[in-house]
Write a protein that holds these residues in place. Sequence first.
Motif, short mmCIF file in Angstrom:
data_model
loop_
_atom_site.label_atom_id
_atom_site.label_comp_id
_atom_site.label_asym_id
_atom_site.label_seq_id
_atom_site.Cartn_x
_atom_site.Cartn_y
_atom_site.Cartn_z
N THR A 8 11.78 3.46 -5.97
CA THR A 8 10.35 3.19 -5.92
C THR A 8 9.51 4.28 -6.54
O THR A 8 8.65 4.01 -7.39
N HIS A 67 -2.00 1.52 -7.68
CA HIS A 67 -2.13 1.29 -6.24
C HIS A 67 -2.77 -0.08 -6.03
O HIS A 67 -3.96 -0.20 -5.76
N PHE A 72 -0.89 -0.85 2.10
CA PHE A 72 0.56 -0.80 2.33
C PHE A 72 1.19 0.48 1.81
O PHE A 72 2.42 0.60 1.79
N VAL A 74 3.10 3.21 0.05
CA VAL A 74 4.15 3.18 -0.98
C VAL A 74 4.59 1.76 -1.28
O VAL A 74 4.91 1.43 -2.43
N SER A 75 4.59 0.90 -0.30
CA SER A 75 5.02 -0.47 -0.52
C SER A 75 4.04 -1.26 -1.38
O SER A 75 4.38 -2.34 -1.87
N GLY A 76 2.81 -0.75 -1.56
CA GLY A 76 1.79 -1.48 -2.30
C GLY A 76 1.53 -0.97 -3.70
O GLY A 76 0.55 -1.36 -4.33
N THR A 78 2.73 -0.40 -7.80
CA THR A 78 3.55 -1.12 -8.76
C THR A 78 3.17 -0.72 -10.18
O THR A 78 2.29 0.13 -10.40
N ARG A 102 11.11 -3.02 0.88
CA ARG A 102 10.12 -4.10 0.80
C ARG A 102 8.90 -3.57 0.05
O ARG A 102 7.95 -3.08 0.65
N ASP A 103 8.92 -3.67 -1.27
CA ASP A 103 7.84 -3.11 -2.05
C ASP A 103 7.64 -3.93 -3.32
O ASP A 103 8.26 -4.98 -3.50
N THR A 139 7.61 -11.01 3.11
CA THR A 139 8.34 -10.42 1.99
C THR A 139 9.82 -10.80 2.04
O THR A 139 10.43 -11.11 1.01
#
Length: 401
Positions: A8, A67, A72, A74-76, A78, A102-103, A139
């Motif tokens: 990630t 962001h 969320f 770190v999970s949010g 990309t 779960r990201d 997710t």
Amino acid sequence: MRILHIVTLHTPDHAFGGPTRVALNLSKAQRAAGDDARVMALADGFPDGALPGHVEGVPVRLFRARHLLPVFEVSGITSATLLRTARRMMRGADLVHVHLMRDLVTLPAALIALATGTPLVVQTHGMVDPTENKAARITDLLGVRTVLRRADAVLHLTEAERLAVDAVAAPVPLTRTVRLVNGVRPQERKPGRAPGRPPTVLFLARIQERKRPEDFVAAMPHVLARRPDARFVLAGPDTGALPGALALARKLGVSASLDHVGPLDHEAVLAAGRNADVYVLPSIEEPLGVSVLEAMSVGTPVVITRTCGLAPDVADAGAGRVIDSRVGEDAANARAVAEAVLELLEPEAAEKAGRAAWELVHGRFTIEAVTAALRPTYEGVVRRRGAASSHRFNAPACHVT
């Protein structure tokens, strides 16, 4: 073999911790063995125009984090560019190793691997388990279960993690699970504490509630009552629990004996372990902590809890002390930490446990041994999928912004 690791996040202060460290450690060992291994990840916290193309000698493709869903964390985060580049690079990889959570990075990357027919190994690092969290359950429904069920191999650290991942994939039982422990570089064993040097107790991990830094701080008065010259070092990036830990130190009147040194790079992590006499991680849940292994790799005995995945190994080897730690029992937790630390500060116990810690890592948890154990899984996956050995990466090992 051409191996693409996808994780990630990578930051200058190594705040994301374990999964990125594992991806880098595996890649270094795989490259030393002749494989073309590299890492792809989001990057955050770097100055503009300063994304590295290599990290610790490993070629990396880093992409600035967007962001998208800040709530969320770190999970949010990309990057559409990362995902497009991942699809292209997968065409030239023999195998993709996704460090799954779960990201919006590793999950879509794993789904792309499935869609492109790229041999896929996933490793969950204790981050995928049954939950009542609504967003996580959605997710799972949208992609996590598919990835777990269709991956060519699912790596787990402990039997508890295997059962947890299997529960997420239910009702379809997972049949391609493989246990793979974490590993670290072997190090020279440090000498004993020099005469006159005060004893040093180290907490080194992400400073977050789950890792219980306040238990570490709350143990200080008990230790200082018998070892008033002791120093305590609180190291690692803050992920929410630092203000509370420092406030507790002030309340207990022990701030003068506590050094907060912040995040450390890899070499500084090893140096901190060498300078410490005892390493403490009173985490409530810790699948198989790399920071624990790094401390033991230089011969520092450890204090960990029974819910740590390394607890049976440490107990059997005599490499430190394994204690109980329970939410809501702060006084008992602090006293358990203190008693264990005081035992390990005694010269005879320190020598015995330090040697056992060093031997444990060198005998069972070197990254070379872990990489060798992983190799048959990789080869079996590629063989089953009939992947051509002539594949090539289509992009150079440079960063894209």
